[in-house]
Design a protein around this motif. Structure first.
Motif, PDB file in Angstrom:
ATOM      1  N   ASP A   1       0.709  -1.049   0.029  1.00 16.62           N
ATOM      2  CA  ASP A   1      -0.018   0.038   0.015  1.00 16.62           C
ATOM      3  C   ASP A   1       0.932   1.307   0.051  1.00 16.62           C
ATOM      4  OD1 ASP A   1      -2.374  -1.343  -0.029  1.00 16.62           O
ATOM      5  OD2 ASP A   1      -2.252  -1.770   2.126  1.00 16.62           O
TER       6      ASP A   1
ATOM      7  N   THR B   1       1.737   4.680  -1.073  1.00 19.83           N
ATOM      8  CA  THR B   1       1.742   6.136  -1.498  1.00 19.83           C
ATOM      9  C   THR B   1       2.864   7.043  -1.488  1.00 19.83           C
ATOM     10  OG1 THR B   1      -0.789   5.804  -0.742  1.00 19.83           O
ATOM     11  CG2 THR B   1      -0.015   7.927  -1.275  1.00 19.83           C
ATOM     12  N   PHE B   2       2.954   7.683  -2.731  1.00 19.86           N
ATOM     13  CA  PHE B   2       4.069   8.695  -2.669  1.00 19.86           C
ATOM     14  C   PHE B   2       3.751   9.776  -3.724  1.00 19.86           C
ATOM     15  CE2 PHE B   2       7.910   9.852  -5.387  1.00 19.86           C
ATOM     16  CZ  PHE B   2       8.724  10.034  -4.272  1.00 19.86           C
ATOM     17  N   ARG B   3       4.132  10.767  -3.298  1.00 18.55           N
ATOM     18  CA  ARG B   3       3.819  12.086  -4.206  1.00 18.55           C
ATOM     19  C   ARG B   3       5.175  12.753  -4.337  1.00 18.55           C
ATOM     20  NH1 ARG B   3      -0.067   9.590  -5.149  1.00 18.55           N
ATOM     21  NH2 ARG B   3      -2.298  10.224  -4.709  1.00 18.55           N
TER      22      ARG B   3
ATOM     23  N   GLN C   1       4.270   9.412  -9.111  1.00 13.76           N
ATOM     24  CA  GLN C   1       3.037   9.172  -8.043  1.00 13.76           C
ATOM     25  C   GLN C   1       2.458   8.098  -8.182  1.00 13.76           C
ATOM     26  OE1 GLN C   1       2.597  12.268 -10.530  1.00 13.76           O
ATOM     27  NE2 GLN C   1       3.965  13.130  -9.292  1.00 13.76           N
ATOM     28  N   VAL C   2       2.261   7.404  -6.886  1.00  8.88           N
ATOM     29  CA  VAL C   2       1.416   6.329  -6.875  1.00  8.88           C
ATOM     30  C   VAL C   2       0.339   6.308  -5.609  1.00  8.88           C
ATOM     31  CG1 VAL C   2       2.897   4.672  -8.171  1.00  8.88           C
ATOM     32  CG2 VAL C   2       3.049   4.962  -5.448  1.00  8.88           C
ATOM     33  N   THR C   3      -0.379   5.651  -5.694  1.00 11.86           N
ATOM     34  CA  THR C   3      -1.574   5.619  -4.397  1.00 11.86           C
ATOM     35  C   THR C   3      -1.880   4.317  -4.178  1.00 11.86           C
ATOM     36  OG1 THR C   3      -2.545   7.683  -5.177  1.00 11.86           O
ATOM     37  CG2 THR C   3      -3.592   6.372  -3.597  1.00 11.86           C
ATOM     38  N   ALA C   4      -1.707   3.825  -2.776  1.00 12.29           N
ATOM     39  CA  ALA C   4      -2.113   2.421  -2.312  1.00 12.29           C
ATOM     40  C   ALA C   4      -1.538   1.280  -3.339  1.00 12.29           C
ATOM     41  CB  ALA C   4      -3.522   2.367  -2.277  1.00 12.29           C
ATOM     42  N   SER C   5      -0.494   1.286  -3.476  1.00  7.79           N
ATOM     43  CA  SER C   5       0.044   0.644  -4.648  1.00  7.79           C
ATOM     44  C   SER C   5       0.920  -0.620  -4.026  1.00  7.79           C
ATOM     45  CB  SER C   5       1.314   1.164  -5.521  1.00  7.79           C
ATOM     46  OG  SER C   5       1.749   0.460  -6.506  1.00  7.79           O
ATOM     47  N   THR C   6       0.525  -1.957  -4.357  1.00  9.51           N
ATOM     48  CA  THR C   6       1.252  -3.143  -3.755  1.00  9.51           C
ATOM     49  C   THR C   6       1.689  -4.058  -5.087  1.00  9.51           C
ATOM     50  OG1 THR C   6       0.122  -3.094  -1.969  1.00  9.51           O
ATOM     51  CG2 THR C   6       0.841  -5.165  -2.425  1.00  9.51           C
TER      52      THR C   6
END
Length: 358
Positions: free
Chosen positions: A146, A148-150, A155-160
């Motif tokens: 999960d 999340t990176f900005r 950028q990614v959100t809730a990425s697994t």
């Protein structure tokens, strides 16, 4: 730790790369497999696969070679401008699982042909900043859930990522190699790379850079295991010292003749800090340390072919042993013709390197 010895596969469809006189097979899976299997059979841990616009896709070739070998580790050269980090993290983790932990990754920031593949980021400092984000995010995606990176670039959100890379012992994920000699590039390595990869500089220059990178690692509050160091260089090995130097000088004479018609070497030769460091070495002399030959850079030799280690297996083993004493533990060697020299250098040089004391 045990040293890593890798070869180099240029991954090109055109013959003649760095003087290799092999005519047929370039770009075919059959010939690339021959090179990879020869590396396996003659003591190499794997090979760096070249990258560049207009070459076969490096990741695709690495996947095919991993399927056709059993121990061969592809060091996959990738550019953040070609890949989104989440896409790459998933693809690399999958290949790492399928190959049972044989994936190595070399992140390349230098210019290639950015307009051809839609990359508008050509400023060196911004490219380094993007690379640092890429490395940071890929590592997190391989080790966390999960995510999340900005960032400024990604950028990614809730990425697994699933599956995860193949973990073995202390190895959580593929080793991340990175090269670069600018101040910005060295800060990237100090913060996020696993291995800083150098080209063939004299011992004093690399000792200074290693000390600087260790200091930088403390300054940037490095969160990972200590940075390791690697050397990518051409090695001209023959049965005797005299034979090796005759072979090297004949090749440089041909390069000089060809350079009269315009050098065919391409890349960011005029702008890359690391490349300029190598080209300036010729001003210090034709041969530095014991057998570091600087003249190839005067006649179009670029990158790892700018400087060569030349001599008998004993000569070159002794020179590489001195790099090991500086703390360098990863070696990516090559000479041409690639297939013949995989065998010669693997059989003559690698046993001596493995006998060398830490």
């Amino acid at each position: 730790m045990s040293p890593e010895f890798l070869w180099y596969v240029p991954n090109t469809v055109e013959p003649g790369h760095r003087g290799d006189d092999t005519i047929a097979g370039w770009g075919s899976i059959e010939y690339s497999t021959e090179l990879a299997r020869a590396a396996e059979e003659h003591g190499w841990g794997g090979a760096l696969l070249g990258t560049g616009w207009g070459r076969p896709d490096t990741f695709t070739v690495a996947t095919a070679l991993a399927a056709r070998t059993t121990t061969f580790k592809p060091l996959i050269a990738v550019r953040p401008g070609y890949w989104h980090p989440a896409n790459f993290a998933g693809a690399a983790a999958t290949l790492d699982q399928l190959s049972r932990g044989r994936v190595l990754v070399n992140i390349v920031s230098g210019l290639d042909n950015p307009a051809a593949y839609g990359d508008t980021n050509v400023d060196p400092a911004r490219r380094c900043a993007r690379t640092q984000e890429f490395l940071h995010l890929v590592r997190r995606l391989w080790t966390e859930e999960d995510v999340t990176f900005r960032g400024e670039h990604f950028q990614v959100t809730a990425s697994t990522v699933a599956p995860r890379p193949h973990a073995t012992g202390e190895r959580e994920h593929p080793t991340l190699y990175f090269g670069g000699a600018s101040e910005a590039a060295e800060r990237v390595s100090a913060a996020e790379a696993d291995v800083q990869l150098f080209w063939g500089e004299p011992l004093d220059g690399l000792a200074e850079r290693i000390d600087r990178l260790k200091t930088l690692s403390r300054q940037v509050n490095r969160r990972h295991r200590p940075l390791q160091f690697g050397l990518r260089i051409t090695t001209v090995v023959r049965d005797t010292t005299e034979e090796a130097w005759r072979a090297a000088e004949r090749r440089v004479a041909k390069m000089a003749a060809d350079a009269g018609e315009g050098s065919t070497w391409t890349g960011n030769r005029g702008t890359a800090v690391g490349q300029q460091r190598l080209l300036e070495l010729a001003e210090r002399g034709e041969v530095l340390d014991t057998c570091l030959y600087t003249t190839p850079g005067r006649f179009g030799g670029g990158g790892a072919a700018t400087t060569w280690l030349v001599g008998s297996a004993d000569d070159v083993a002794d020179a590489l042993g001195k790099y090991r004493k500086l703390g360098i533990t990863h070696f990516v060697l090559s000479d041409t013709p690639y297939k013949r020299e995989i065998v010669r250098i693997g059989d003559q040089l690698l046993p001596k390197l493995r006998e060398s004391p830490e």
